[in-house]
Design an enzyme around this catalytic site. Structure first.
Site, PDB file in Angstrom:
ATOM      1  N   GLU A   1       0.821  -1.220   0.000  1.00  0.00           N
ATOM      2  CA  GLU A   1       0.000   0.000   0.000  1.00  0.00           C
ATOM      3  C   GLU A   1       0.856   1.271   0.000  1.00  0.00           C
ATOM      4  O   GLU A   1       0.751   2.129   0.878  1.00  0.00           O
ATOM      5  CB  GLU A   1      -0.957   0.011   1.193  1.00  0.00           C
ATOM      6  CG  GLU A   1      -2.007  -1.072   1.146  1.00  0.00           C
ATOM      7  CD  GLU A   1      -2.993  -1.004   2.296  1.00  0.00           C
ATOM      8  OE1 GLU A   1      -4.109  -1.535   2.164  1.00  0.00           O
ATOM      9  OE2 GLU A   1      -2.642  -0.414   3.352  1.00  0.00           O
TER      10      GLU A   1
ATOM     11  N   GLU B   1      -6.672  -7.705  -0.877  1.00  0.00           N
ATOM     12  CA  GLU B   1      -7.213  -7.667   0.480  1.00  0.00           C
ATOM     13  C   GLU B   1      -8.693  -7.284   0.471  1.00  0.00           C
ATOM     14  O   GLU B   1      -9.114  -6.369  -0.245  1.00  0.00           O
ATOM     15  CB  GLU B   1      -6.472  -6.641   1.351  1.00  0.00           C
ATOM     16  CG  GLU B   1      -5.033  -6.959   1.669  1.00  0.00           C
ATOM     17  CD  GLU B   1      -4.417  -5.920   2.591  1.00  0.00           C
ATOM     18  OE1 GLU B   1      -5.167  -5.232   3.323  1.00  0.00           O
ATOM     19  OE2 GLU B   1      -3.176  -5.772   2.577  1.00  0.00           O
TER      20      GLU B   1
END
Length: 670
Positions: free
Chosen positions: A146, A302
């Site tokens: 991320e 995710e």
């Protein structure tokens, strides 16, 4: 890209006693899980000191997963630095927007332009790649995690000066681009350039005194982090030329130009965390954006199997919701379903984040049963991998425009880029018309309709691309706040909408800002429908265009609010105010009627019906996000649902009900 649908997610056995790992494997196997993402935040364990590495535990984890024939998504662990690195080299820490030097803690805590960070991160990745690249169960390399944030330190300031010099060559060109004559900010040397944080030209709350400067710093920061990704990817490629390399993106995340990033990634992956009240149309929009970055299927890296723990209200997913949400992912181009996390952490800030195995550590839970059901269904769907979504409609999304529109000092603070994109996307989502989300560089000729809302910033080549598309028969939709500025946020003189004036057949004299309590009534001419326009109101003069709807109130009553202009073989619709849903539907109904696009009237009831195709098969997923049971279109009743292997006998589909229908793809001549 993969030979099966990867089903699994983040697994951190290093957080647990080794004697528990066997039980974890048994539970995951019971749930149909076939992959695990590991080593995401393990730098401190892998490298306990500057010249020491210890792979003992990671070896054990990888050996265990290899023995179980898991697909291993192997992360490089560079997203959070070890304490000793900070202690010895504190200058690697970021400086934030307020000018504060950060200390050891959290994650994404590194300056991307720190040569020290790059040195130690690259050494770690080299050790990992060299050690595990021959393992055939390593299915995907997961770089960092991320990526995000911005650094304003002295190292970044110096690197930014080099970046600016490479782009503009002369300081005179910089002064012109950034309009530094305003407020007497003329620069005489590249060393005069200061980063635009709160100590410089940043004004706080996302505002800036010089949008050209701040825009370039956004571009520079995105490039700086991308260079870190490329550094790690290139090291991996020295040892492994074949296994896909990715990093997990975050949907409409503002700070990074994902279209530019996607060019450097083998496959796009992203993390999907909608809130309890996020519209399902917005979730679909994000999936389509991620698919659109490379115009190919993506990985869902995710999602949570139950609840999050970092949003204001972390509601449980209702029975069936996770399953339906997962199939929505697949419907819009997902080739994997992965969770954060497989086992719920015992402490720290994500200890209440949902997991396949909860703190009760039992498989006798609702969540585990739903995860298990989905896992065993997905085992039958490997043929769907690599199938494509076919669209006749495209929506242009552009990070330069995202940044520039929200830097601009007017006309309204309520003009939020992503909200505008979703507003126009939603009409097509509600009618189950597939939309590709594309960059400004994409081939427009593939589409019957191209949506270009709030195309505020115009880049070189865009005018020619849009003119060619329309001239050859395309239908272009653009709106208020389009064609206003160049790539440095300087106004394109000659009247709004700048380069779009001839295409749209209009010119805009003024732009009125409408406060949240204000609106203008707008009357659509063909049906006499009266609706509301909000946020802004362009005061439009017709040149070659015709008016489709007029304002009804204020001093500009009677002037056009929506126009249409025929341009050679195509046409351009220009929308001068944010129309309410009913009024926008009237306009878009007429637009769609001019094309070969088919609207399915039977599905205007909350059902999402989305199709992916191979050259032989069509995979149609039907999902009910309406909040209550709704009628199923007759064409599906009696057909076999491939998820349950049962024929559908009821004319209604339950809330969060999901069906998959597979048929021969006759449209492609199979």
């Amino acid at each position: 890209m993969f030979n099966r649908i990867l089903y699994g997610g983040d697994y951190n056995p290093n957080q647990w006693p080794k004697e528990t790992w066997t039980d974890d494997m048994l539970a995951f196997k019971k749930a149909g899980i076939n992959s695990a993402t590991i080593n995401v935040f393990s730098w401190s364990k892998l490298q306990p000191s500057e010249n020491e590495y210890d792979f003992t535990e990671l070896d054990d984890i990888i050996n265990m997963l290899t023995k179980e024939k898991y697909g291993i998504v192997l992360a490089t662990a560079t997203a959070a630095m070890p304490g000793w690195l900070y202690k010895r080299y504190p200058e690697i820490g970021r400086v934030d927007y307020e000018g504060r030097q950060h200390r050891f803690g959290e994650r994404h805590n590194f300056c991307p332009n720190s040569l020290i960070y790059q040195k130690y991160a690259s050494r770690l990745v080299e050790e990992i790649a060299k050690r595990y690249s021959d393992n055939k169960q390593v299915t995907c390399w997961h770089i960092n995690n991320e990526y995000g944030g911005t650094c304003y330190c002295d190292k970044c300031e110096k690197a930014f000066r080099v970046w600016v010099k490479d782009k503009y060559r002369t300081i005179e060109a910089v002064n012109k681009a950034w309009n530094t004559e305003f407020w007497g900010h003329t620069l005489y040397d590249f060393d005069d350039i200061v980063v635009p944080n709160l100590l410089g030209d940043g004004l706080g709350d996302g505002r800036t005194a010089f949008a050209g400067l701040s825009l370039d710093y956004k571009r520079f920061n995105s490039d700086s982090l991308l260079n870190c990704f490329k550094m790690e990817r290139d090291i991996i490629r020295k040892y492994d030329q074949d296994t896909p390399v990715t990093t997990n993106l975050m949907g409409t995340y503002k700070e990074l130009d994902y279209f530019k990033w996607a060019k450097e990634m083998d496959i796009v992956s992203w993390d999907n965390y909608p809130s309890y009240n996020t519209p399902w149309s917005y979730v679909a929009f994000c999936h389509d954006l991620m698919r659109g970055l490379k115009q190919q299927p993506f990985m869902l890296m995710e999602q949570t199997p139950s609840q999050q723990n970092w949003q204001p209200y972390n509601s449980l997913k209702r029975p069936g919701q996770m399953r339906a949400q997962s199939y929505q992912t697949i419907a819009h181009g997902g080739d994997t379903i992965q969770f954060f996390q497989l086992k719920r952490s015992v402490g720290a800030c994500e200890k209440f984040h949902g997991a396949v195995l909860e703190h009760a550590n039992t498989t006798e839970t609702r969540v585990f049963r739903e995860v298990s059901q989905l896992g065993h269904e997905l085992e039958k769907l490997d043929g769907l991998i690599g199938s494509q979504n076919k669209s006749q409609v495209a929506l242009i999304f552009d990070w330069d425009n995202y940044w520039a529109l929200e830097f601009t000092s007017g006309p309204s603070i309520d003009l939020r880029y992503v909200d505008q994109m979703h507003h126009y996307y939603r009409y097509f989502y509600d009618r189950n018309i597939s939309v590709d989300i594309i960059s400004t560089e994409a081939d427009l000729s593939l589409y019957d309709i191209v949506l270009a809302p709030v195309l505020y910033l115009f880049k070189d080549g865009m005018t020619e691309s849009l003119e060619s598309y329309v001239a050859k028969g395309g239908k272009l939709v653009t709106t208020y706040m389009s064609g206003i500025v160049d790539q440095s946020d300087n106004v394109i003189l000659g009247g709004y909408p700048g380069p779009l004036k001839e295409l749209a057949g209009i010119w805009v004299e003024e732009i009125d800002a409408l406060a949240p309590s204000q609106f203008n009534l707008i009357k659509e001419k063909s049906h006499g429908t009266i609706g509301k326009g909000t946020i802004v109101a362009d005061i439009i003069h017709l040149e070659t265009a015709q008016s489709l709807a007029d304002y009804q109130t204020d001093f500009y009553a009677g002037s056009p609010a929506v126009t249409k202009n025929d341009y050679e073989e195509g046409s351009v619709y220009y929308i001068g105010s944010q129309l309410d849903d009913d009024l926008l539907s009237r306009i878009f109904d007429c637009l769609v009627a001019e094309t070969s696009i088919t609207k399915d009237k039977s599905t205007a009831n909350g059902l999402e019906i989305t199709t992916r195709e191979t050259d032989k098969k069509r995979y149609t997923l039907v999902m009910n996000f309406a909040g209550e049971p709704v009628g199923l279109p007759e064409r599906f009743v009696g057909k076999k649902d491939q998820l349950t292997d049962k024929a559908i006998t009821t004319p209604k589909i339950e809330h969060f009900g999901t069906y998959l229908f597979v048929e021969e793809n006759k449209s492609l001549g199979s």
